[in-house]
Structures are given as C-alpha cells and as structure tokens.
Motif scaffolding. Structure first.
Motif, PDB file in Angstrom:
ATOM      1  N   ARG A 422      45.394  49.069  34.522  1.00 31.21           N
ATOM      2  CA  ARG A 422      45.268  48.020  33.490  1.00 31.21           C
ATOM      3  C   ARG A 422      45.841  46.676  33.929  1.00 31.21           C
ATOM      4  O   ARG A 422      45.402  45.639  33.458  1.00 31.21           O
ATOM      5  CB  ARG A 422      45.953  48.476  32.204  1.00 31.21           C
ATOM      6  N   THR A 423      46.837  46.705  34.799  1.00 28.30           N
ATOM      7  CA  THR A 423      47.474  45.449  35.225  1.00 28.30           C
ATOM      8  C   THR A 423      47.112  45.085  36.655  1.00 28.30           C
ATOM      9  O   THR A 423      47.787  44.263  37.269  1.00 28.30           O
ATOM     10  CB  THR A 423      49.003  45.566  35.095  1.00 28.30           C
ATOM     11  N   SER A 424      46.055  45.670  37.192  1.00 26.30           N
ATOM     12  CA  SER A 424      45.688  45.399  38.583  1.00 26.30           C
ATOM     13  C   SER A 424      45.430  43.912  38.809  1.00 26.30           C
ATOM     14  O   SER A 424      44.768  43.250  37.992  1.00 26.30           O
ATOM     15  CB  SER A 424      44.434  46.181  38.963  1.00 26.30           C
ATOM     16  N   PRO A 425      45.925  43.365  39.911  1.00 27.03           N
ATOM     17  CA  PRO A 425      45.621  41.967  40.234  1.00 27.03           C
ATOM     18  C   PRO A 425      44.130  41.699  40.408  1.00 27.03           C
ATOM     19  O   PRO A 425      43.699  40.539  40.334  1.00 27.03           O
ATOM     20  CB  PRO A 425      46.375  41.746  41.555  1.00 27.03           C
ATOM     21  N   LEU A 426      43.335  42.765  40.631  1.00 27.99           N
ATOM     22  CA  LEU A 426      41.904  42.580  40.826  1.00 27.99           C
ATOM     23  C   LEU A 426      41.136  42.484  39.517  1.00 27.99           C
ATOM     24  O   LEU A 426      39.946  42.175  39.521  1.00 27.99           O
ATOM     25  CB  LEU A 426      41.337  43.743  41.651  1.00 27.99           C
ATOM     26  N   ASN A 427      41.787  42.745  38.397  1.00 25.07           N
ATOM     27  CA  ASN A 427      41.109  42.656  37.107  1.00 25.07           C
ATOM     28  C   ASN A 427      40.860  41.199  36.731  1.00 25.07           C
ATOM     29  O   ASN A 427      41.696  40.327  36.968  1.00 25.07           O
ATOM     30  CB  ASN A 427      41.943  43.319  36.007  1.00 25.07           C
ATOM     31  N   SER A 428      39.716  40.962  36.114  1.00 21.74           N
ATOM     32  CA  SER A 428      39.382  39.608  35.670  1.00 21.74           C
ATOM     33  C   SER A 428      40.293  39.164  34.520  1.00 21.74           C
ATOM     34  O   SER A 428      40.693  39.979  33.686  1.00 21.74           O
ATOM     35  CB  SER A 428      37.924  39.555  35.200  1.00 21.74           C
ATOM     36  N   ASP A 542      36.087  52.059  44.197  1.00 23.59           N
ATOM     37  CA  ASP A 542      36.720  53.326  43.822  1.00 23.59           C
ATOM     38  C   ASP A 542      36.371  53.737  42.397  1.00 23.59           C
ATOM     39  O   ASP A 542      37.052  54.578  41.808  1.00 23.59           O
ATOM     40  CB  ASP A 542      38.237  53.253  44.003  1.00 23.59           C
ATOM     41  N   HIS A 543      35.317  53.122  41.810  1.00 20.68           N
ATOM     42  CA  HIS A 543      34.760  53.475  40.497  1.00 20.68           C
ATOM     43  C   HIS A 543      35.538  52.884  39.315  1.00 20.68           C
ATOM     44  O   HIS A 543      35.175  53.154  38.173  1.00 20.68           O
ATOM     45  CB  HIS A 543      34.664  55.001  40.295  1.00 20.68           C
ATOM     46  N   HIS A 544      36.570  52.079  39.560  1.00 21.62           N
ATOM     47  CA  HIS A 544      37.342  51.501  38.462  1.00 21.62           C
ATOM     48  C   HIS A 544      36.726  50.172  38.011  1.00 21.62           C
ATOM     49  O   HIS A 544      36.283  49.356  38.834  1.00 21.62           O
ATOM     50  CB  HIS A 544      38.796  51.278  38.888  1.00 21.62           C
ATOM     51  N   VAL A 545      36.720  49.964  36.689  1.00 28.05           N
ATOM     52  CA  VAL A 545      36.214  48.718  36.116  1.00 28.05           C
ATOM     53  C   VAL A 545      37.191  47.592  36.436  1.00 28.05           C
ATOM     54  O   VAL A 545      38.410  47.757  36.307  1.00 28.05           O
ATOM     55  CB  VAL A 545      36.060  48.849  34.589  1.00 28.05           C
ATOM     56  N   SER A 546      36.662  46.434  36.845  1.00 29.36           N
ATOM     57  CA  SER A 546      37.548  45.298  37.114  1.00 29.36           C
ATOM     58  C   SER A 546      37.147  44.033  36.359  1.00 29.36           C
ATOM     59  O   SER A 546      37.895  43.052  36.368  1.00 29.36           O
ATOM     60  CB  SER A 546      37.611  45.006  38.620  1.00 29.36           C
ATOM     61  N   ALA A 547      35.990  44.038  35.695  1.00 32.59           N
ATOM     62  CA  ALA A 547      35.583  42.896  34.859  1.00 32.59           C
ATOM     63  C   ALA A 547      34.459  43.367  33.942  1.00 32.59           C
ATOM     64  O   ALA A 547      33.680  44.255  34.309  1.00 32.59           O
ATOM     65  CB  ALA A 547      35.119  41.711  35.708  1.00 32.59           C
ATOM     66  N   ARG A 548      34.364  42.762  32.748  1.00 37.26           N
ATOM     67  CA  ARG A 548      33.290  43.143  31.825  1.00 37.26           C
ATOM     68  C   ARG A 548      33.076  42.040  30.788  1.00 37.26           C
ATOM     69  O   ARG A 548      33.993  41.309  30.426  1.00 37.26           O
ATOM     70  CB  ARG A 548      33.623  44.471  31.136  1.00 37.26           C
ATOM     71  N   TRP A 549      31.826  41.943  30.360  1.00 41.63           N
ATOM     72  CA  TRP A 549      31.440  40.947  29.368  1.00 41.63           C
ATOM     73  C   TRP A 549      30.544  41.595  28.315  1.00 41.63           C
ATOM     74  O   TRP A 549      29.772  42.510  28.625  1.00 41.63           O
ATOM     75  CB  TRP A 549      30.678  39.803  30.031  1.00 41.63           C
ATOM     76  N   TYR A 560      33.834  35.400  38.951  1.00 39.68           N
ATOM     77  CA  TYR A 560      34.701  36.543  39.248  1.00 39.68           C
ATOM     78  C   TYR A 560      34.757  36.814  40.744  1.00 39.68           C
ATOM     79  O   TYR A 560      35.837  36.918  41.335  1.00 39.68           O
ATOM     80  CB  TYR A 560      34.239  37.802  38.511  1.00 39.68           C
ATOM     81  N   PHE A 561      33.594  36.946  41.391  1.00 36.04           N
ATOM     82  CA  PHE A 561      33.600  37.290  42.810  1.00 36.04           C
ATOM     83  C   PHE A 561      34.103  36.140  43.673  1.00 36.04           C
ATOM     84  O   PHE A 561      34.674  36.367  44.749  1.00 36.04           O
ATOM     85  CB  PHE A 561      32.202  37.734  43.248  1.00 36.04           C
ATOM     86  N   GLY A 562      33.921  34.904  43.212  1.00 39.66           N
ATOM     87  CA  GLY A 562      34.468  33.772  43.945  1.00 39.66           C
ATOM     88  C   GLY A 562      35.987  33.722  43.882  1.00 39.66           C
ATOM     89  O   GLY A 562      36.658  33.280  44.820  1.00 39.66           O
ATOM     90  N   TYR A 563      36.551  34.185  42.767  1.00 37.81           N
ATOM     91  CA  TYR A 563      37.986  34.137  42.563  1.00 37.81           C
ATOM     92  C   TYR A 563      38.681  35.412  43.034  1.00 37.81           C
ATOM     93  O   TYR A 563      39.916  35.458  43.142  1.00 37.81           O
ATOM     94  CB  TYR A 563      38.263  33.931  41.067  1.00 37.81           C
ATOM     95  N   LEU A 564      37.907  36.448  43.377  1.00 36.34           N
ATOM     96  CA  LEU A 564      38.471  37.750  43.715  1.00 36.34           C
ATOM     97  C   LEU A 564      39.470  37.692  44.872  1.00 36.34           C
ATOM     98  O   LEU A 564      40.573  38.253  44.762  1.00 36.34           O
ATOM     99  CB  LEU A 564      37.337  38.734  44.033  1.00 36.34           C
ATOM    100  N   PRO A 565      39.160  37.043  46.000  1.00 33.58           N
ATOM    101  CA  PRO A 565      40.159  36.996  47.080  1.00 33.58           C
ATOM    102  C   PRO A 565      41.465  36.346  46.650  1.00 33.58           C
ATOM    103  O   PRO A 565      42.545  36.777  47.060  1.00 33.58           O
ATOM    104  CB  PRO A 565      39.449  36.179  48.173  1.00 33.58           C
TER     105      PRO A 565
END
Length: 573
Positions: A422-428, A542-549, A560-565
C-alpha cells in the motif's frame, strides 16, 4: 577444503540424485551478472525468475543433492502463481495434494473447522501439499533446461568483498578454493545465512521458547487431505500437535516439545516412536504399521532484517527473515520476495533502471515481513504460549470452545496471503486510488481471471508492466483507440507496456491491434473487479496494482510511466 556429503540421502519415497561438484579450470575473471548463494527453493526460484527476465545467474549450492526431508510442504495459491511464472507449477501440481479445510480438536471434540474458499477464476487451489525435496527436484530439472542458469553444486561461499561495481567472492569446493566475481549477490542461504553473518547484520523481532519436532512417517491412513491440529492431548499436555498428509503415503507430524526435553533427546528413535504411537492411539489407530522417514527440530521465530539491500548484496527468504510456520509463511513469503526482487534486479542489471529501484524491493518486502510478524505472532502465542499469562488465556479459550461458538474463530491460523504494498514508492499519487474500491487498491495483487477461450489472464502476463482496461457496453471505440495510441510509445524501465482489454460480453467489438482483448460476462466484471466499465489499472511485473483510474483520461498513463523512475528513486522518509 569443502567436503559435501558424497552419498545419496536415504528416503522411503524420494530418490535423491548426486550431482557432480562444480570447479572451474582457473579463477573466473569475467563477472556473472548475479550470483545466488543458496540452492533451496527461494534461491532456485529467484534464478528461474531472473532467467525469465533475461538475466544470467549462477547458484552456489554447498551440497551435491537437494535438501533432506519434507521441510516446507504447504504452498499457497499465490506461491503457485509465482511458480507458474518460474515454469514449474504444472509439474508441481501433478504431484501435490490440494486441500481447503482444516480442523482443530480439543479433548476429543472438534472445536473449529477452517474452510478456505475456492474461486473458479483462480488457476490453482488455495493450498497444496508437496515435500520440499520434490519441489527442489522439479526446480533443478527446470534449471537444467535453462541456459542462463549455472548450478554450482558442492560450492560453499567462504568470504566476499564488495565495491561500487560488484562483489568479489572466494568459494570453496572439494578440489579447493577459487575466486569469482559478480555484479550482484543474492543471499538466499537460509536461517544461518553466511552472508548475513559476514556483514554483521542482526535480525529484529521475537524468538519464542516453543520448540517443535517434525516427523515424517509412511503410513496408510483413511483420512482426507486436511490440516489437523490437536490442542493439549493427554500424551502431550499443554502442547500442540499438527498433522499434514503428503504425497507418497507420507504423513507429517509437528508436535511441541516440553520445556525440559532437549532437542537431542527428542530426536532419539525411541522417543520419536513413542510420540508417534501415542498420537496414533489417540486417533484410534492402534494396529497401523508405519515407518520413520525423517525428523528434525525447529523453533518459532518472528524476525526480519530492517533492510534487504546492502550495496551490491540483496537478501531474500530465510536469510532476510525468519517466520513461524503457523500459517505456512516461510517459503510462501520467500517466493514473494523472489517475485518482487526478480523484475527489479533484472531492470537494474540490464541497465534499464537505476540501482535506486532496489530500494523499493526493501521497502515493499520489509513492510510485508513486519506485517507477517505481527500476524504470525498472534498465531504463535496461541499455538505455543510464551508465558504463563498467554497459556492461561489459551487454556481458557480451549475450555470455552467446548460449549461456546463465539470463541472458536480464535483458532483460525491466519493463512499466508499475498501482501499489499500500500505504501510502495511505485504506487501512483496522481490517480483515483482514494475513491475506488478498497479491495483493488494500489499495492494489492490484481485478481486473476478465467478466460472464455481457455487459460487465465495471468497466462498472458509476460514479465512486463501491463495495463488492464475494462470496456463497458457503451465504451466508444475512440476511447480504446486513445488508450492504444498513448501506450504505443510508453515504456517502463526500458520495456514496452502490454495492454489487456476486458470487454463486457455484450459490448460492441473493439479492434485488437496491439492489445489482448478478452470477452468477459458483465456480472463477472462486476463481481471480480467491482467494475462498471471504463476502469483502467496498471499492473507491475509481479502482478501488483500500482495505479488505477475510474475512467481513462488522456495523458494519465504517460504521466505515470514518465514519473515512474523518479518515484523509484525517491528516498524513504
């Protein structure tokens, strides 16, 4: 000079194979991208997952054969999904015994029955029993067909040093020592991790006084494949006995030792036989012949490293954390480590991501371990009370359970599950996560789906980031075209992003182009994904959700993908 066992282990059911020790003609000058220390299930699965991502690795295995005994035996649905990605799930399921139920007994009365729900949209049963030696054998066989992995049997890591570009190792073999270098070293060398000790790292958490004996016997019992728990039986008062059915007519007994009995004494054949016979007699089996296969002793511990990344050295499995077996958390947690680490390390090793991405591995998996420790601590304190106070509470619960239903759920053993990052840095932080159903929040594993044409949605996921777009009955083709156009130029850590459209069965057809289109009944979309139509999800490798609308908005994916790194590189607070 390292001298591994050169005789095949004996077993009533498993034919152990001796493999030739590895030794190079000279010190290895060129660096291997990844060296994995430890050839147990976690090390072998990590190697296979890295190979799926195109990364070459070598695995140091001190012995010349797979692990002795059953050890880890219960593998969850989530673990099977990971083993499917590693390429061995089909072989495992040919041998494993699936199950869904567990019974708890006290004073001859069943006081609780656990039923694990089964969903036809899941590709594997909730729980599956298979001895660790069989699993390792299937993993080795898969690796033997994989040119990107080198198994170094009979190789023991003596020492290592690391610098900014890699790790220099000294490795011992039956023919002497040699030097080898790797870019990254993964420590999957178990509870007594040599790597952890050489770095002087300490695990944090709790060790419990309770000790348990594992005994594997061959016996023919007319019982279904279920988990059985017996609390405070007459032959072992105040303690707990667990039983599991395994393939090949093997039954696993786990029973708690009295505090005044040493581990050495408990493993004497006559004491093992006495315990097994007493348990069988209590169950009404007084004339059943049985044979001993293997026995060991373990302690309940709930510990973790506070960080799994130490420059060029990464930790996974028991080398990173030690968890009580109650709730089948050990190997099942380690497989989730391997799945998360695999794609992140591959991106870094391929030069597609900065090494800061590995910090998110530590963030995600340490957080999961700490959550498990909190849950496992509750189970452990019930199964093996560490103090007189906890024992008094447990005994009161047992007594009340004979007459009162309301206390019986306290027997639930909190089965291992897929943890949510839930607190992953990769989450939007720029999506609709806060206003969408919690069940599919950022960080959870995206639910699998049985496809009408055969197979499952996960079969279509290939180790890249994926976008899942749910098309409603009235979704205009223009919206689908916009998603396709935006995704056409997007990458995640150097890899193109895949697209899957889950189209309501009664909706108008959409052009497939570069997307996988799956027709799904509207009621299933609603039930499985709480979807009305138009929702869009980003799924990590790894099948985990990282962004949703809730609805696709032009530019949301690009942002999202531009800001991911940058998200991956952010330092933790």
């Amino acid at each position: 000079m390292h001298l591994p066992l050169r005789e095949a282990r004996s077993s009533l059911y498993h034919p152990y194979t001796l493999y030739a020790p590895f030794f190079p003609a000279a010190d290895l000058a060129s660096a291997t991208p990844v060296t994995i220390v430890g050839g147990g299930p976690i090390g072998l699965v990590t190697a296979l997952i890295l190979a799926r991502h195109g990364i070459r690795s070598s695995v140091l295995i001190p012995e010349c054969q797979v692990t002795e005994g059953s050890r880890a035996i219960v593998f969850t649905k989530r673990s099977m999904e990971i083993l499917q990605f590693a390429g061995v799930a089909g072989r495992v399921m040919q041998k494993a015994l699936p199950w869904t139920s567990g019974n708890s007994y006290y004073q001859g009365q069943r006081v609780f029955r656990m039923e694990t729900p089964v969903d036809t949209n899941d590709s594997f049963p909730p729980l599956n029993n298979l001895q660790q030696n069989w699993l390792e054998t299937y993993l080795v066989q898969a690796i033997q067909a994989q040119p990107l992995i080198e198994l170094r049997w009979g190789n023991r890591l003596l020492s290592f040093t690391q610098d900014t570009s890699g790790v220099q190792m000294v490795i011992d073999t039956p023919k002497g020592e040699y030097s080898s270098r790797c870019d990254w070293l993964v420590a999957a060398d178990g509870a007594r991790s040599t790597v952890r000790q050489q770095l002087g790292l300490a695990l944090e958490g709790n060790s419990y006084e309770g000790r348990f004996v594992i005994v594997d016997i061959r016996i023919d019992l007319d019982l279904p494949t279920e988990r059985l728990a017996f609390f405070s039986p007459e032959w072992n008062p105040g303690n707990t006995i667990l039983m599991h059915k395994e393939p090949d007519n093997i039954w696993r007994f786990d029973y708690q030792l009295a505090a005044d009995v040493s581990s050495e004494e408990a493993l004497r054949p006559e004491h093992l036989a006495q315990a097994v016979n007493a348990q069988l007699k209590m169950m009404g089996y007084t004339d059943k012949a049985w044979e001993m296969d293997w026995a060991s002793v373990y302690s309940a511990r709930a510990l973790t490293l506070p960080d799994y990344v130490h420059q060029r050295v990464l930790f996974a499995g028991d080398a990173a954390h030690l968890l009580p077996i109650f709730g089948v958390r050990g190997a099942n947690t380690g497989f989730q480590d391997a799945m998360d680490l695999g794609w992140k390390l591959a991106a870094v090793a391929n030069g597609q991501a900065d090494s800061s991405l590995l910090k998110t591995y530590s963030h995600d998996r340490v957080g999961a371990a700490r959550e498990i420790i909190d849950e496992a601590g509750k189970s452990t304190r019930f199964m093996a009370p560490p103090t007189d106070g906890y024992r008094l509470l447990r005994d009161a619960t047992l007594t009340l359970s004979l007459r009162h239903d309301f206390v019986r759920p306290l027997f639930h053993w909190r089965t291992s599950r897929a943890h949510a990052y839930r607190t992953s840095p990769l989450n939007s932080t720029q999506d609709d996560n806060s206003v969408m159903p919690v069940a599919l929040e950022n960080g959870v594993v995206f639910p699998n789906l049985r496809l009408n044409g055969g197979g499952y949605l996960y079969d279509q996921f290939d180790g890249r980031f994926q976008v899942v777009y749910i098309s409603a009955q009235d979704t205009p083709q223009a919206h689908v075209d916009a998603v396709l156009q935006e995704l056409a130029s997007l990458t995640a850590f150097g890899q193109p992003v895949g697209l899957h459209i889950l189209r309501a069965a009664s909706a108008a057809p959409v052009r497939e182009d570069d997307a996988c289109v799956h027709e799904v009944a509207p009621e299933l979309l609603s039930q499985r994904y709480a979807a009305d139509g138009g929702e869009i999800y980003v799924i990590r490798p790894d099948h985990h959700v990282s962004a949703r609308w809730r609805q696709y908005t032009p530019g949301c994916l690009s942002h999202y993908f531009g800001y991911l790194p940058a998200r991956a590189a952010q330092k933790e607070n």
